[in-house]
Structures are given as C-alpha cells and as structure tokens.
Scaffold this motif. Structure first.
Motif, PDB file in Angstrom:
ATOM      1  N   HIS A  83     -14.963   6.321  -0.312  1.00  0.00           N
ATOM      2  CA  HIS A  83     -14.010   7.051  -1.256  1.00  0.00           C
ATOM      3  C   HIS A  83     -14.154   8.339  -0.372  1.00  0.00           C
ATOM      4  O   HIS A  83     -12.889   9.002  -0.008  1.00  0.00           O
ATOM      5  CB  HIS A  83     -13.749   6.418  -1.904  1.00  0.00           C
ATOM      6  N   ALA A  84     -14.739   9.073  -0.801  1.00  0.00           N
ATOM      7  CA  ALA A  84     -14.868  10.745  -1.071  1.00  0.00           C
ATOM      8  C   ALA A  84     -14.579  11.293   0.615  1.00  0.00           C
ATOM      9  O   ALA A  84     -14.124  11.989   0.372  1.00  0.00           O
ATOM     10  CB  ALA A  84     -16.304  10.969  -1.522  1.00  0.00           C
ATOM     11  N   LEU A  85     -15.357  10.500   1.030  1.00  0.00           N
ATOM     12  CA  LEU A  85     -15.299  10.962   2.528  1.00  0.00           C
ATOM     13  C   LEU A  85     -13.934  10.962   3.601  1.00  0.00           C
ATOM     14  O   LEU A  85     -13.403  12.019   3.758  1.00  0.00           O
ATOM     15  CB  LEU A  85     -16.677  10.334   3.353  1.00  0.00           C
ATOM     16  N   LEU A 116      -8.262   4.947  -0.538  1.00  0.00           N
ATOM     17  CA  LEU A 116      -8.203   3.120  -1.079  1.00  0.00           C
ATOM     18  C   LEU A 116      -9.301   2.861   0.000  1.00  0.00           C
ATOM     19  O   LEU A 116      -9.862   1.933  -0.668  1.00  0.00           O
ATOM     20  CB  LEU A 116      -7.237   3.243  -1.931  1.00  0.00           C
ATOM     21  N   ALA A 117      -8.127   2.430   1.348  1.00  0.00           N
ATOM     22  CA  ALA A 117      -8.998   1.741   2.063  1.00  0.00           C
ATOM     23  C   ALA A 117     -10.178   1.471   2.640  1.00  0.00           C
ATOM     24  O   ALA A 117     -10.651   0.742   3.221  1.00  0.00           O
ATOM     25  CB  ALA A 117      -8.356   0.678   3.051  1.00  0.00           C
ATOM     26  N   ALA A 118     -10.822   2.964   2.279  1.00  0.00           N
ATOM     27  CA  ALA A 118     -12.349   2.971   2.882  1.00  0.00           C
ATOM     28  C   ALA A 118     -13.038   2.921   1.815  1.00  0.00           C
ATOM     29  O   ALA A 118     -14.596   2.616   2.952  1.00  0.00           O
ATOM     30  CB  ALA A 118     -12.520   4.549   2.819  1.00  0.00           C
ATOM     31  N   ARG A 153      -8.712 -14.200 -12.134  1.00  0.00           N
ATOM     32  CA  ARG A 153      -8.321 -14.222 -13.351  1.00  0.00           C
ATOM     33  C   ARG A 153      -7.906 -12.821 -13.521  1.00  0.00           C
ATOM     34  O   ARG A 153      -8.104 -13.252 -15.342  1.00  0.00           O
ATOM     35  CB  ARG A 153     -10.442 -14.530 -13.411  1.00  0.00           C
ATOM     36  N   GLY A 154      -7.193 -12.420 -13.108  1.00  0.00           N
ATOM     37  CA  GLY A 154      -6.360 -11.911 -14.358  1.00  0.00           C
ATOM     38  C   GLY A 154      -7.029  -9.856 -14.414  1.00  0.00           C
ATOM     39  O   GLY A 154      -6.631  -9.354 -15.122  1.00  0.00           O
ATOM     40  N   ARG A 155      -8.208  -9.837 -14.152  1.00  0.00           N
ATOM     41  CA  ARG A 155      -8.860  -9.124 -14.709  1.00  0.00           C
ATOM     42  C   ARG A 155      -9.410  -7.791 -13.916  1.00  0.00           C
ATOM     43  O   ARG A 155     -10.310  -6.818 -13.669  1.00  0.00           O
ATOM     44  CB  ARG A 155     -10.689  -9.652 -14.870  1.00  0.00           C
ATOM     45  N   ALA A 156      -8.458  -7.634 -12.546  1.00  0.00           N
ATOM     46  CA  ALA A 156      -8.281  -6.809 -11.389  1.00  0.00           C
ATOM     47  C   ALA A 156      -7.640  -5.870 -11.218  1.00  0.00           C
ATOM     48  O   ALA A 156      -6.980  -5.284 -10.011  1.00  0.00           O
ATOM     49  CB  ALA A 156      -9.228  -7.063 -10.195  1.00  0.00           C
ATOM     50  N   HIS A 157      -6.691  -5.325 -12.263  1.00  0.00           N
ATOM     51  CA  HIS A 157      -4.915  -5.097 -12.084  1.00  0.00           C
ATOM     52  C   HIS A 157      -5.751  -3.696 -11.523  1.00  0.00           C
ATOM     53  O   HIS A 157      -4.364  -2.969 -10.265  1.00  0.00           O
ATOM     54  CB  HIS A 157      -4.464  -4.481 -12.814  1.00  0.00           C
ATOM     55  N   TRP A 158      -6.829  -3.013 -11.457  1.00  0.00           N
ATOM     56  CA  TRP A 158      -7.131  -1.705 -10.941  1.00  0.00           C
ATOM     57  C   TRP A 158      -7.390  -1.725  -9.798  1.00  0.00           C
ATOM     58  O   TRP A 158      -8.311  -0.730  -9.287  1.00  0.00           O
ATOM     59  CB  TRP A 158      -7.074  -0.270 -11.916  1.00  0.00           C
ATOM     60  N   SER A 159      -8.231  -2.600  -9.570  1.00  0.00           N
ATOM     61  CA  SER A 159      -8.876  -2.864  -7.990  1.00  0.00           C
ATOM     62  C   SER A 159      -8.215  -2.055  -6.940  1.00  0.00           C
ATOM     63  O   SER A 159      -6.727  -2.290  -6.795  1.00  0.00           O
ATOM     64  CB  SER A 159      -9.227  -4.143  -7.669  1.00  0.00           C
ATOM     65  N   PRO A 187      -7.672  -3.361  -3.741  1.00  0.00           N
ATOM     66  CA  PRO A 187      -6.553  -3.845  -2.722  1.00  0.00           C
ATOM     67  C   PRO A 187      -5.762  -4.676  -3.944  1.00  0.00           C
ATOM     68  O   PRO A 187      -4.412  -4.268  -3.436  1.00  0.00           O
ATOM     69  CB  PRO A 187      -7.386  -5.592  -2.681  1.00  0.00           C
ATOM     70  N   ASP A 188      -5.581  -4.609  -5.196  1.00  0.00           N
ATOM     71  CA  ASP A 188      -4.379  -4.086  -5.713  1.00  0.00           C
ATOM     72  C   ASP A 188      -3.667  -2.814  -5.700  1.00  0.00           C
ATOM     73  O   ASP A 188      -2.264  -3.031  -5.672  1.00  0.00           O
ATOM     74  CB  ASP A 188      -4.487  -4.633  -7.599  1.00  0.00           C
ATOM     75  N   GLN A 189      -3.775  -1.211  -6.404  1.00  0.00           N
ATOM     76  CA  GLN A 189      -3.285   0.157  -6.006  1.00  0.00           C
ATOM     77  C   GLN A 189      -3.502  -0.172  -4.467  1.00  0.00           C
ATOM     78  O   GLN A 189      -2.084   0.630  -4.733  1.00  0.00           O
ATOM     79  CB  GLN A 189      -4.414   0.761  -5.945  1.00  0.00           C
ATOM     80  N   LEU A 190      -3.765  -1.204  -3.387  1.00  0.00           N
ATOM     81  CA  LEU A 190      -3.293  -0.148  -1.762  1.00  0.00           C
ATOM     82  C   LEU A 190      -2.018  -1.379  -2.205  1.00  0.00           C
ATOM     83  O   LEU A 190      -0.970  -1.138  -1.019  1.00  0.00           O
ATOM     84  CB  LEU A 190      -4.078  -1.287  -1.318  1.00  0.00           C
ATOM     85  N   ALA A 191      -1.938  -2.451  -2.889  1.00  0.00           N
ATOM     86  CA  ALA A 191      -0.622  -3.417  -2.584  1.00  0.00           C
ATOM     87  C   ALA A 191       0.259  -2.487  -3.728  1.00  0.00           C
ATOM     88  O   ALA A 191       1.922  -2.779  -2.977  1.00  0.00           O
ATOM     89  CB  ALA A 191      -0.399  -4.462  -3.669  1.00  0.00           C
ATOM     90  N   ARG A 192       0.408  -2.349  -4.209  1.00  0.00           N
ATOM     91  CA  ARG A 192       1.470  -0.978  -4.748  1.00  0.00           C
ATOM     92  C   ARG A 192       2.321   0.355  -4.236  1.00  0.00           C
ATOM     93  O   ARG A 192       3.048   0.361  -3.744  1.00  0.00           O
ATOM     94  CB  ARG A 192       1.121  -0.572  -6.596  1.00  0.00           C
ATOM     95  N   LEU A 193       0.700   0.308  -3.456  1.00  0.00           N
ATOM     96  CA  LEU A 193       1.468   1.543  -2.530  1.00  0.00           C
ATOM     97  C   LEU A 193       1.256   1.252  -0.969  1.00  0.00           C
ATOM     98  O   LEU A 193       2.167   1.690  -0.632  1.00  0.00           O
ATOM     99  CB  LEU A 193      -0.661   2.790  -2.162  1.00  0.00           C
ATOM    100  N   THR A 194       1.738   0.051  -0.711  1.00  0.00           N
ATOM    101  CA  THR A 194       1.915  -0.497   0.916  1.00  0.00           C
ATOM    102  C   THR A 194       2.536  -1.760   0.761  1.00  0.00           C
ATOM    103  O   THR A 194       2.784  -2.152  -0.470  1.00  0.00           O
ATOM    104  CB  THR A 194       0.743  -0.864   1.893  1.00  0.00           C
ATOM    105  N   PRO A 195       3.658  -2.106   2.002  1.00  0.00           N
ATOM    106  CA  PRO A 195       4.030  -3.242   1.977  1.00  0.00           C
ATOM    107  C   PRO A 195       3.407  -4.550   1.470  1.00  0.00           C
ATOM    108  O   PRO A 195       3.698  -5.864   1.193  1.00  0.00           O
ATOM    109  CB  PRO A 195       4.922  -3.369   2.921  1.00  0.00           C
ATOM    110  N   LEU A 196       2.100  -4.157   1.865  1.00  0.00           N
ATOM    111  CA  LEU A 196       0.718  -5.830   1.836  1.00  0.00           C
ATOM    112  C   LEU A 196       0.302  -5.563   0.787  1.00  0.00           C
ATOM    113  O   LEU A 196       0.299  -5.017  -0.001  1.00  0.00           O
ATOM    114  CB  LEU A 196      -0.710  -5.158   3.072  1.00  0.00           C
ATOM    115  N   SER A 197      -0.363  -7.106   0.766  1.00  0.00           N
ATOM    116  CA  SER A 197      -0.259  -7.652  -0.833  1.00  0.00           C
ATOM    117  C   SER A 197      -1.234  -7.411  -0.992  1.00  0.00           C
ATOM    118  O   SER A 197      -2.637  -7.170  -0.670  1.00  0.00           O
ATOM    119  CB  SER A 197       0.204  -9.445  -1.264  1.00  0.00           C
TER     120      SER A 197
END
Length: 242
Positions: free
Chosen positions: A52-54, A91-93, A188-194, A196-206
């Motif tokens: 993430h940092a790099l 995020l993807a890194a 289990r609905g316990r990763a709303h800020w994971s 992949p979920d943040q990426l889903a909100r930023l891109t067209p991909l789920s």
C-alpha cells in the motif's frame, strides 16, 4: 565497503531439488497450519502494508504512517484524492504485494543472488521502519529485519539458501490465504471496509471480482515461482552429470 558489496552481489550455486521441495513443504505448513499462521502472518501483513505504502508514494500520494497490530491486521495512512487511479492502485497493491514480492524474489534467486535478496529485504524493513507509528509495529519490523540480517551475515551458504527459498515460498503461499480470509469475512458481512469492498465503491468492478483478481495474481505467483525453482534445480542437478 567493496568487500561488503562483493559479498552481497556474490553469485551462489542453486540448491538441489530436495532443498527446493523441502522448503516448499515447510512454507506450506507454516501458512496452512492455524497455530503457526497466527505467528508468521505478521510478515505477510508487513508486505501487505508495505505494498500500500510504496504504490501510494509512486502514485503521488502523501504517506503519513503505517500501523501494525498484534492481531496481525494493519493500516496505512495516506493523504491525497479520495478517488482516481492513484487511490485504486494503492488499495489494489495490498493483497497483491506479498505474492509479487515472492515472485520477484524467485526471479532474483534464479540469478543466484541469494545474499542480495536478503539484503534487499533488510533495506525494505529499514525504509518501512521510518513510517511505523506504533510500538508493536516497530518491534515487528525490527524482529523481521534482525532475522534477515543475522541469516545474511552469520549463516553459511547452505542455511542462507534454505532460509531464502523458504521465505520466497512463504510469501507466495502466504499471499493467497488472506484472500480467502477476506472473502470469508465478506460473506459474513464483516468486511465493509476491506480493500475489495473499498475498490468496489471506487470502480465499476464488484468486490467479488477484485477478490478473484487478487486470487489469480496469487496463484500466478505460485506457478511462476514453482517454474523458476524447478528450472533452477533441474539445471543444477543435470550439470552434476556433465
């Protein structure tokens, strides 16, 4: 200084196939066994947050700090636009970093630069240490860097090879398990800020598509590592009979 450079850049012979297989088994057990995974997962978290940092810095974002927690989770704080390619790449890194580092390490071992690989690991640990913002994180990075230094400085070529090959296998195997873990949490609905979920909100991909991408990168890194190590060992073993 020149003696040190010669030592770091020295080309070392490839280990036999038995060592390659044994180190793969050891690394797989460390990742697959729940008890050992609890202790060694910190190394994967360090690679994850380092990724993430790099990439954030390379994309022009401002890196403010990294925190590593005793539950093996971590956070990387950056400042910049909350949308756009830089944020997406940053995020993807995370989930791809351990696998890509492992594959890169395998490529370096293919050239025989075993000690160089260990010292690059030390360098990355030092660079990351500067940005750690909590005590547990500092201790985790210091221990990791200390182990790398001890092996590179005091161990002979045989033990260095065993450690380096185990470490590379561990990165590529360990890069895959967190992908399954985050998908389990998502179900289990316990990763709303994971990631992949943040990426889903930023891109067209789920989020599911991003999980699949992370998994494919991880499996590809395992396949590439196995291919490189197989070619290295096969070349060495065949040269013994020529």
């Amino acid at each position: 200084m020149f003696d040190l450079l010669d030592r770091i850049l020295a080309v070392q012979p490839a280990p036999p196939m038995s060592t390659v297989i044994a180190t793969a088994v050891i690394a797989f057990v460390l990742v697959a066994w729940r008890r050992s995974w609890r202790w060694v997962r910190n190394a994967i978290t360090i690679a994850h947050e380092g990724g993430h940092a790099l990439v954030a810095v390379l994309c022009g974002r401002r890196l403010e700090g990294i925190r590593l927690h005793s539950d093996t989770s971590g956070l990387t704080f950056t400042r910049g636009r909350d949308r756009g390619p830089g944020m997406v790449l940053s995020l993807a890194a995370g989930y791809t970093a351990p696998s890509l580092l492992g594959a890169g390490g395998a490529a370096l071992l293919a050239t025989g630069r075993l000690t160089l690989l260990l010292w690059l690991g030390i360098l990355l640990a030092v660079l990351m240490l500067v940005m750690i913002r909590n005590v547990y994180g500092v201790l985790s990075v210091l221990v990791t860097g200390g182990i790398l230094f001890a092996v590179s400085w005091y161990a002979d070529a045989t033990w260095q090879a065993a450690f380096a090959y185990t470490g590379v296998w561990f990165l590529v195997f360990g890069g895959v398990r967190p992908v399954f873990e985050v998908q389990s949490q998502r179900r289990r609905g316990r990763a709303h800020w994971s990631d992949p979920d943040q990426l889903a909100r930023l891109t067209p991909l789920s989020g599911g598509v991003w999980v699949t991408i992370f998994l494919l990168v991880g499996l590809g890194a395992i396949a590439l590592t196995a291919l490189l190590f197989g070619l290295i060992a096969a070349t060495r073993d065949s040269s013994l009979f020529t």
